[in-house]
Write an enzyme that holds these catalytic residues in place. Structure first.
Site, PDB file in Angstrom:
ATOM      1  N   LYS A   1      39.692  44.296  52.840  1.00 53.07           N
ATOM      2  CA  LYS A   1      38.302  44.743  53.509  1.00 53.07           C
ATOM      3  C   LYS A   1      38.354  44.954  55.076  1.00 53.07           C
ATOM      4  CE  LYS A   1      34.499  42.857  53.325  1.00 53.07           C
ATOM      5  NZ  LYS A   1      32.980  42.361  53.042  1.00 53.07           N
TER       6      LYS A   1
ATOM      7  N   ASP B   1      32.927  47.406  50.654  1.00 49.08           N
ATOM      8  CA  ASP B   1      32.086  46.465  50.563  1.00 49.08           C
ATOM      9  C   ASP B   1      30.952  46.335  49.584  1.00 49.08           C
ATOM     10  OD1 ASP B   1      30.017  48.042  51.476  1.00 49.08           O
ATOM     11  OD2 ASP B   1      29.469  47.015  53.334  1.00 49.08           O
TER      12      ASP B   1
END
Length: 239
Positions: A112, A130
């Protein structure tokens, strides 16, 4: 829905303040379990003191911990920042690499974070999964996957690669401003006509309007009103 999101959030961007790839890497590490607002209050003094990877590698642990304490989990984050600095100095001449496979080998940087850095510091398309992103794409039935990597691949397969970074911003913005986890503002959402989960949140337009957050609230509410009252379809040519 992606085109509608683009119309709803024309100014969407990374909400972490940074000027270099290293600053973005540091800010993203600090953002774990912390709001971007809090990170942005913490980083000016941090960036002024620690300007290079070598600065983080040679930091005084106690001093660095105190500087980032407001972001939470400061001991673990300090270890990540010092480890990141050391790894960059040892393996990449102090520079943040612009490749996913290299970024994910660095302390504190998972997939991420790597995609945040690639998309916003280097202009390399990346999908940032997220909590907001994952929640919304499952709510919209774009995918049923829970694993972030599988979500990333599933969404990447249905969105043009050139839009990956901006789509991440649009979706995250919408999750923070309208499509909240506990009580989405369905009655004030411009995506309502295309959303399979529409109606699961607050449907009364007046009550829903009070749930809409952010500087874009006025624009978002006006767009939702056009959708509701005029049958306007954002993102579709001719309305």
């Amino acid at each position: 829905m992606v085109r509608a999101l683009a119309e709803g959030y024309p100014d969407a961007h990374c909400e972490l303040d940074f000027t270099t790839p290293l600053e973005l890497a540091v800010a993203t590490i600090l953002s774990a379990q912390c709001t971007d607002v809090r990170v942005n209050l913490t980083t000016p003094a941090l960036f002024a003191k620690y300007r290079s990877a070598a600065d983080y590698a040679g930091a005084d642990r106690t001093e660095l911990e105190e500087m980032i304490r407001p972001t939470g989990f400061y001991r673990n984050k300090t270890s990540s920042l010092m480890g990141l600095g050391a790894a960059l100095v040892e393996r990449f001449d102090g520079e943040v690499p612009a490749r996913l496979d290299e970024l994910v080998t660095l302390p504190g940087i998972g997939r991420k974070t790597a995609n945040v850095i690639l998309g916003n510091a280097f202009g390399v398309p990346g999908i940032t999964v997220d909590t907001h992103f994952g929640r919304l794409v499952r709510r919209w039935e774009w995918t049923a996957e829970d694993d972030p990597v599988k979500v990333e691949h599933a969404v990447g397969a249905i969105i043009p690669r050139k839009d990956w970074t901006m789509a991440s911003h649009w979706i995250i913005f919408h999750g923070r401003r309208v499509c909240h986890a506990r009580k989405p503002a369905c009655g004030a959402c411009f995506l309502a006509p295309d959303c399979p989960a529409s109606g699961t949140g607050e449907v009364d337009p007046v009550k829903a309007a009070k749930l809409v957050k952010g500087e874009e609230a006025e624009h978002l509410l006006a767009l939702a009103e056009r959708v509701r009252d005029e049958g306007y379809r954002p993102g579709k040519s001719g309305g």
